[in-house]
Design a protein around this motif. Structure first.
Motif, PDB file in Angstrom:
ATOM      1  N   THR A 148       0.831  -1.190   0.000  1.00  0.00           N
ATOM      2  CA  THR A 148       0.000   0.000   0.000  1.00  0.00           C
ATOM      3  C   THR A 148       0.873   1.250   0.000  1.00  0.00           C
ATOM      4  O   THR A 148       0.625   2.194  -0.740  1.00  0.00           O
ATOM      5  CB  THR A 148      -0.920   0.011   1.239  1.00  0.00           C
ATOM      6  N   VAL A 149       1.928   1.206   0.832  1.00  0.00           N
ATOM      7  CA  VAL A 149       2.844   2.352   0.893  1.00  0.00           C
ATOM      8  C   VAL A 149       3.546   2.536  -0.450  1.00  0.00           C
ATOM      9  O   VAL A 149       3.611   3.641  -0.988  1.00  0.00           O
ATOM     10  CB  VAL A 149       3.885   2.172   2.034  1.00  0.00           C
ATOM     11  N   SER A 150       4.043   1.405  -0.982  1.00  0.00           N
ATOM     12  CA  SER A 150       4.726   1.529  -2.267  1.00  0.00           C
ATOM     13  C   SER A 150       3.757   1.901  -3.383  1.00  0.00           C
ATOM     14  O   SER A 150       4.123   2.594  -4.320  1.00  0.00           O
ATOM     15  CB  SER A 150       5.506   0.251  -2.597  1.00  0.00           C
ATOM     16  N   GLY A 151       2.475   1.450  -3.268  1.00  0.00           N
ATOM     17  CA  GLY A 151       1.459   1.825  -4.250  1.00  0.00           C
ATOM     18  C   GLY A 151       1.193   3.313  -4.204  1.00  0.00           C
ATOM     19  O   GLY A 151       1.108   3.978  -5.248  1.00  0.00           O
ATOM     20  N   SER A 152       1.071   3.880  -2.994  1.00  0.00           N
ATOM     21  CA  SER A 152       0.822   5.317  -2.894  1.00  0.00           C
ATOM     22  C   SER A 152       2.070   6.102  -3.307  1.00  0.00           C
ATOM     23  O   SER A 152       1.983   7.172  -3.906  1.00  0.00           O
ATOM     24  CB  SER A 152       0.363   5.713  -1.492  1.00  0.00           C
ATOM     25  N   SER A 153       3.248   5.554  -3.026  1.00  0.00           N
ATOM     26  CA  SER A 153       4.499   6.183  -3.450  1.00  0.00           C
ATOM     27  C   SER A 153       4.587   6.204  -4.979  1.00  0.00           C
ATOM     28  O   SER A 153       5.035   7.176  -5.580  1.00  0.00           O
ATOM     29  CB  SER A 153       5.665   5.419  -2.828  1.00  0.00           C
ATOM     30  N   LEU A 154       4.159   5.094  -5.575  1.00  0.00           N
ATOM     31  CA  LEU A 154       4.151   4.999  -7.039  1.00  0.00           C
ATOM     32  C   LEU A 154       3.179   6.006  -7.654  1.00  0.00           C
ATOM     33  O   LEU A 154       3.492   6.651  -8.662  1.00  0.00           O
ATOM     34  CB  LEU A 154       3.762   3.564  -7.437  1.00  0.00           C
ATOM     35  N   GLN A 155       2.023   6.179  -7.005  1.00  0.00           N
ATOM     36  CA  GLN A 155       1.050   7.161  -7.509  1.00  0.00           C
ATOM     37  C   GLN A 155       1.620   8.575  -7.405  1.00  0.00           C
ATOM     38  O   GLN A 155       1.416   9.400  -8.290  1.00  0.00           O
ATOM     39  CB  GLN A 155      -0.257   7.054  -6.705  1.00  0.00           C
ATOM     40  N   ILE A 156       2.354   8.835  -6.320  1.00  0.00           N
ATOM     41  CA  ILE A 156       2.964  10.164  -6.161  1.00  0.00           C
ATOM     42  C   ILE A 156       3.994  10.398  -7.257  1.00  0.00           C
ATOM     43  O   ILE A 156       4.042  11.470  -7.879  1.00  0.00           O
ATOM     44  CB  ILE A 156       3.604  10.296  -4.755  1.00  0.00           C
ATOM     45  N   LYS A 157       4.814   9.367  -7.519  1.00  0.00           N
ATOM     46  CA  LYS A 157       5.821   9.497  -8.592  1.00  0.00           C
ATOM     47  C   LYS A 157       5.154   9.696  -9.937  1.00  0.00           C
ATOM     48  O   LYS A 157       5.599  10.522 -10.750  1.00  0.00           O
ATOM     49  CB  LYS A 157       6.707   8.246  -8.626  1.00  0.00           C
ATOM     50  N   MET A 158       4.084   8.914 -10.170  1.00  0.00           N
ATOM     51  CA  MET A 158       3.359   9.041 -11.442  1.00  0.00           C
ATOM     52  C   MET A 158       2.806  10.451 -11.603  1.00  0.00           C
ATOM     53  O   MET A 158       2.883  11.060 -12.683  1.00  0.00           O
ATOM     54  CB  MET A 158       2.213   8.015 -11.521  1.00  0.00           C
ATOM     55  N   LYS A 159       2.270  10.998 -10.509  1.00  0.00           N
ATOM     56  CA  LYS A 159       1.709  12.339 -10.561  1.00  0.00           C
ATOM     57  C   LYS A 159       2.814  13.368 -10.865  1.00  0.00           C
ATOM     58  O   LYS A 159       2.628  14.292 -11.655  1.00  0.00           O
ATOM     59  CB  LYS A 159       1.019  12.666  -9.240  1.00  0.00           C
TER      60      LYS A 159
END
Length: 185
Positions: A12-23
């Motif tokens: 979940t943390v890495s998923g939200s981190s990935l979304q932040i990077k994508m953004k």
């Protein structure tokens, strides 16, 4: 109530981190697209400015050419009128003298000067040999006659002089040497 395992939490943390990077990447792409659009507009404006400057320069050159043409046509008209007056004059010598004087003034204004060539050594850069003759009393390559005058415009050649050049054959050169030797002996 379900509790997440540490690996699920990490996902979940890495998923939200990935979304932040994508953004962040999407924002960077949007910024770069905006910058690219601005650069394209600048390039198009610069190209349009260059085309306008080129058209302006062409028009200025055309106007300058027309002004120069007008200046020479007015001079030619003046000479034509003087020639007409001299033609109907019973004693045209004075009128022709005035016309020649006006033409010489034009030559001075335009920095046109004639090439002095008779008795000089032939120079292919300013003389055009129309024929050769063989004279024993002149040096080989010396100009013996001028058929048509040549002129400089400032420091540049306007028209080469058309000249007759003395050209000695080998036989005549040999005869000249023999004559010189006989005179010394």
């Amino acid at each position: 109530m379900t509790t997440k395992t540490p690996s699920e939490k990490k996902k979940t943390v890495s998923g939200s981190s990935l979304q932040i990077k994508m953004k962040k990447y999407e924002e960077e792409i949007a910024r770069l697209n905006q910058e690219l659009t601005e650069k394209k507009e600048q390039l198009l404006r610069a190209y349009a400015d260059m085309q306008n400057a080129q058209k302006r320069m062409e028009k200025e050159c055309q106007n300058r050419d027309e002004e120069n043409k007008k200046k020479y046509l007015i001079t030619l008209l003046d000479l034509h009128e003087l020639l007409q007056k001299a033609y109907v004059d019973p004693d045209p010598k004075q009128g022709l003298k005035l016309i020649l004087s006006n033409i010489e003034k034009i030559f001075q204004q335009e920095n046109i000067r004639c090439i002095d060539c008779k008795g000089k050594t032939f120079d292919h850069t300013i003389h055009h040999a129309v024929t050769t003759v063989e004279k024993h009393d002149c040096a080989d390559g010396m100009i013996v006659d001028e058929v048509k005058k040549g002129y400089f415009l400032g420091d540049k050649l306007l028209r080469p002089s058309q000249v007759v050049v003395n050209k000695k054959t080998e036989q005549s050169q040999q005869e000249g040497k023999n004559y010189g030797q006989n005179c010394r002996n």
